[in-house]
Design an enzyme around this catalytic site. Sequence first.
Site, PDB file in Angstrom:
ATOM      1  N   SER B  30     -11.156   0.389  -3.323  1.00 17.26           N
ATOM      2  CA  SER B  30      -9.649  -0.006  -2.815  1.00 17.26           C
ATOM      3  C   SER B  30     -10.111  -1.015  -1.925  1.00 17.26           C
ATOM      4  CB  SER B  30      -8.656   1.225  -2.483  1.00 17.26           C
ATOM      5  OG  SER B  30      -8.351   1.989  -3.402  1.00 17.26           O
ATOM      6  N   ARG B  56      -7.277  -0.474   6.628  1.00 13.93           N
ATOM      7  CA  ARG B  56      -6.613   1.034   6.463  1.00 13.93           C
ATOM      8  C   ARG B  56      -5.141   0.658   6.413  1.00 13.93           C
ATOM      9  NH1 ARG B  56      -8.442   5.718   4.976  1.00 13.93           N
ATOM     10  NH2 ARG B  56     -10.311   4.825   5.335  1.00 13.93           N
ATOM     11  N   HIS B  59      -4.506  -0.894   3.076  1.00 10.27           N
ATOM     12  CA  HIS B  59      -4.864   0.353   1.991  1.00 10.27           C
ATOM     13  C   HIS B  59      -3.484   1.201   1.740  1.00 10.27           C
ATOM     14  CE1 HIS B  59      -6.484   4.350   0.996  1.00 10.27           C
ATOM     15  NE2 HIS B  59      -7.133   3.484  -0.080  1.00 10.27           N
TER      16      HIS B  59
END
Lengths: 225, 225
Positions: B30, B56, B59
């Site tokens: 990812s 993050r 994500h």
Amino acid sequence: MGETDWTKKLEEETGIRFRTTRPEEIERESFLMIQEELGESFLASYPETQLPVLLRVIHTTADFYYGESLVFANGAMEAACRAIRRGLPIITDTTMAASGINKAAAGKFGCQVHCFIGDEDVKEEAKHRSMTRAAVSVEKAARLYPDCIYAVGNGPTALLRLYELIREHKIRPALIIGTPVGFVNVVEAKELILQTEVPAIVARGRKGGSNVAAAICNALFRTAG
Amino acid sequence: MGETDWTKKLEEETGIRFRTTRPEEIERESFLMIQEELGESFLASYPETQLPVLLRVIHTTADFYYGESLVFANGAMEAACRAIRRGLPIITDTTMAASGINKAAAGKFGCQVHCFIGDEDVKEEAKHRSMTRAAVSVEKAARLYPDCIYAVGNGPTALLRLYELIREHKIRPALIIGTPVGFVNVVEAKELILQTEVPAIVARGRKGGSNVAAAICNALFRTAG
């Protein structure tokens, strides 16, 4: 509308005029703003029973993208209302989704909320079989609660395993809420769920989240109530 | 890379080739996809210490909008690392944000996670004073944990009350994570926090969420570790 005592001073100091800071007005105002931005023609064309779900998802994300991506398949709204009124358990793939579900609203219908992702047996089996805990959690749900509402806000592998177990007649959720978010297998997993005959509310594409899954549940409680 | 045993069968049946369904590879893949889409010139221009936080957040949301909206103010990254290494408590405005914070990672630094939104005294006082529970929670935090990390993922009124108490020297968070989401007062509240001298990581604009606040905390644990 208007400021409360504690924000009156803040307004004077900052020169900002707050739309409202009263708890009972904030949500209503938010929904008015969302509907205004969606526009009359969109609101008129969107299926009426599904609209409260969409509005709550946009309220949760401030993302109008869901106006296009949210899909209601196989009589999802009717199935959702029936399932909630029957008090079926709601299984989530993350503790965050479980945490975001309004427990008072769920409790009114007798719906319990379960999440198995942190269970020791799930952790061990996932490690042993080199599977995600999200996928193993689905197997546990199939054993304990084959008749359930399954809300997946994070892990696409949960949807993949759900798809398999549905095809093997090992689980038959009354409703799947499929809003995992991310990059790997997310789009594919959502499309597979939409190929089943299970009633489903799915946020197509990459976007979604545990907050979105919880928001959908909370909107459904209102509709079912 | 490649499928695991349980998905090999699914790949054969559906004709879909999954990028990977191995737990240890999904996150890495990812992040590779996110970096690929951000592109080399963006990655080269983005401050190196802040990049893991942005990655993050993307994500968690699949939303590249944060590449523009995430702001790191007043030495936020350095302050965050210091605060975490000191084991300061993390106060969140919602149980969802608290739930999304990696407790094992927090525990390594001795950081406890608290959320007061559901406390009876907070509920009663909020009702009595016609304030949001989010705002009253900030007052409780100021009494119990004036030296803390404050993570706001949902309620802009928490940021408004934080702003006031900071100006009155009643609370001085070592770091504010300000990512409330929504329509009423959200943009204004974030901008006010950015006017203080407190180190802050803020998602400007309407977007954010409890999941975003938790993701930022989790990224910071890695950086501080």
